[in-house]
Design a protein around this motif. Structure first.
Motif, PDB file in Angstrom:
ATOM      1  N   GLN A   1       0.821  -1.214   0.000  1.00  0.00           N
ATOM      2  CA  GLN A   1       0.000   0.000   0.000  1.00  0.00           C
ATOM      3  C   GLN A   1       0.852   1.261   0.000  1.00  0.00           C
ATOM      4  O   GLN A   1       0.537   2.227  -0.701  1.00  0.00           O
ATOM      5  CB  GLN A   1      -0.947   0.001   1.205  1.00  0.00           C
ATOM      6  CG  GLN A   1      -2.060  -1.016   1.098  1.00  0.00           C
ATOM      7  CD  GLN A   1      -2.909  -1.082   2.352  1.00  0.00           C
ATOM      8  OE1 GLN A   1      -2.472  -0.745   3.454  1.00  0.00           O
ATOM      9  NE2 GLN A   1      -4.150  -1.527   2.184  1.00  0.00           N
ATOM     10  N   ALA A   9       0.957   3.985  -2.962  1.00  0.00           N
ATOM     11  CA  ALA A   9       0.677   5.380  -2.613  1.00  0.00           C
ATOM     12  C   ALA A   9       1.801   6.289  -3.107  1.00  0.00           C
ATOM     13  O   ALA A   9       1.546   7.368  -3.658  1.00  0.00           O
ATOM     14  CB  ALA A   9       0.491   5.515  -1.099  1.00  0.00           C
ATOM     15  N   ASP A  65      -6.809   9.571  -2.614  1.00  0.00           N
ATOM     16  CA  ASP A  65      -6.669   8.111  -2.481  1.00  0.00           C
ATOM     17  C   ASP A  65      -5.538   7.754  -1.511  1.00  0.00           C
ATOM     18  O   ASP A  65      -5.660   6.806  -0.736  1.00  0.00           O
ATOM     19  CB  ASP A  65      -6.405   7.465  -3.839  1.00  0.00           C
ATOM     20  CG  ASP A  65      -7.644   7.407  -4.722  1.00  0.00           C
ATOM     21  OD1 ASP A  65      -8.748   7.713  -4.223  1.00  0.00           O
ATOM     22  OD2 ASP A  65      -7.492   7.062  -5.909  1.00  0.00           O
ATOM     23  N   VAL A  66      -4.459   8.505  -1.560  1.00  0.00           N
ATOM     24  CA  VAL A  66      -3.343   8.260  -0.642  1.00  0.00           C
ATOM     25  C   VAL A  66      -3.779   8.556   0.795  1.00  0.00           C
ATOM     26  O   VAL A  66      -3.491   7.775   1.712  1.00  0.00           O
ATOM     27  CB  VAL A  66      -2.100   9.083  -1.037  1.00  0.00           C
ATOM     28  CG1 VAL A  66      -1.034   9.048   0.062  1.00  0.00           C
ATOM     29  CG2 VAL A  66      -1.533   8.558  -2.352  1.00  0.00           C
ATOM     30  N   ASP A 107      -6.807   8.384   1.942  1.00  0.00           N
ATOM     31  CA  ASP A 107      -7.701   7.283   2.322  1.00  0.00           C
ATOM     32  C   ASP A 107      -6.903   6.051   2.730  1.00  0.00           C
ATOM     33  O   ASP A 107      -7.206   5.398   3.731  1.00  0.00           O
ATOM     34  CB  ASP A 107      -8.637   6.919   1.168  1.00  0.00           C
ATOM     35  CG  ASP A 107      -9.697   7.965   0.891  1.00  0.00           C
ATOM     36  OD1 ASP A 107      -9.843   8.921   1.695  1.00  0.00           O
ATOM     37  OD2 ASP A 107     -10.384   7.835  -0.141  1.00  0.00           O
ATOM     38  N   THR A 108      -5.884   5.724   1.949  1.00  0.00           N
ATOM     39  CA  THR A 108      -5.067   4.542   2.222  1.00  0.00           C
ATOM     40  C   THR A 108      -4.399   4.631   3.586  1.00  0.00           C
ATOM     41  O   THR A 108      -4.490   3.707   4.390  1.00  0.00           O
ATOM     42  CB  THR A 108      -4.000   4.362   1.121  1.00  0.00           C
ATOM     43  OG1 THR A 108      -4.664   4.130  -0.120  1.00  0.00           O
ATOM     44  CG2 THR A 108      -3.069   3.200   1.429  1.00  0.00           C
ATOM     45  N   HIS A 137      -6.945   4.552   6.603  1.00  0.00           N
ATOM     46  CA  HIS A 137      -7.444   3.212   6.922  1.00  0.00           C
ATOM     47  C   HIS A 137      -6.335   2.301   7.439  1.00  0.00           C
ATOM     48  O   HIS A 137      -6.563   1.502   8.344  1.00  0.00           O
ATOM     49  CB  HIS A 137      -8.151   2.599   5.715  1.00  0.00           C
ATOM     50  CG  HIS A 137      -9.411   3.322   5.355  1.00  0.00           C
ATOM     51  ND1 HIS A 137     -10.511   3.354   6.179  1.00  0.00           N
ATOM     52  CD2 HIS A 137      -9.738   4.072   4.282  1.00  0.00           C
ATOM     53  CE1 HIS A 137     -11.463   4.084   5.621  1.00  0.00           C
ATOM     54  NE2 HIS A 137     -11.020   4.529   4.476  1.00  0.00           N
ATOM     55  N   ALA A 138      -5.162   2.421   6.880  1.00  0.00           N
ATOM     56  CA  ALA A 138      -4.048   1.576   7.331  1.00  0.00           C
ATOM     57  C   ALA A 138      -3.600   1.931   8.748  1.00  0.00           C
ATOM     58  O   ALA A 138      -3.121   1.063   9.483  1.00  0.00           O
ATOM     59  CB  ALA A 138      -2.871   1.695   6.359  1.00  0.00           C
TER      60      ALA A 138
END
Length: 163
Positions: free
Chosen positions: A32, A36, A85-86, A88-89, A92-93
């Motif tokens: 991920q 990213a 998107d980054v 979001d990643t 969540h991570a």
């Protein structure tokens, strides 16, 4: 520091519940982070290249063509969405760590989504397109009506108002 850098620092020390190793040692997290980084680098390159090309046109005193203006808008929009998107990643991570207001992940996640929604709302153009009926069809003036009619009837019968 950016969100990705903050996450990499967090991943070096955070041991998730039920795990015995830090996040950075997780293959999924490594993947991920790599994706990213690629999203940020590629969108940045695309944006900078497009800015360079359009700047050169502007310096020459020329007006930007429609394709050049479209490319500029595309590059900017793409960069914003890749950055989101980054965010979001990493949000969540980061897991439960990210949900607290005292944590920079929560603020970045909220701000990124708020800005994108506000910009979209400002540029929203409400449109209603009513094609009518349960199985609307468009037949162009130069269409072969003998060939089109059986297809239209077939589509109406097969659809039968069900989706």
């Amino acid at each position: 520091m950016g969100a990705l850098d903050d996450f990499v620092a967090l991943a070096a020390t955070k041991i998730p519940k039920t795990k015995t190793f830090v996040l950075r040692d997780n293959a999924v997290i490594q993947s991920q982070v790599a994706l990213a980084e690629a999203k940020l680098a590629s969108s940045r390159s695309f944006l900078l290249q497009t800015l360079h090309e359009t700047w050169d046109v502007a310096v020459r005193g020329e007006a930007l063509s429609l394709p050049q203006r479209a490319a500029l808008k595309l590059a900017g929009t793409y960069a914003v969405h890749q950055a989101k998107d980054v965010i979001d990643t990493v949000y969540h991570a980061a897991g439960a760590t990210a949900i607290f207001e005292s944590n920079p992940f929560e603020r970045r996640f909220r701000d990124a989504h708020t800005v994108i929604q506000q910009v979209a709302a400002e540029r929203h153009c409400p449109v209603t397109l009513e094609l009518g009926g349960k199985s609307p069809q468009i037949i162009f003036a130069d269409a072969d009506l003998d060939a089109a009619l059986p297809m239209v009837i077939n589509a109406i019968v097969q659809n039968a108002g069900q989706t």
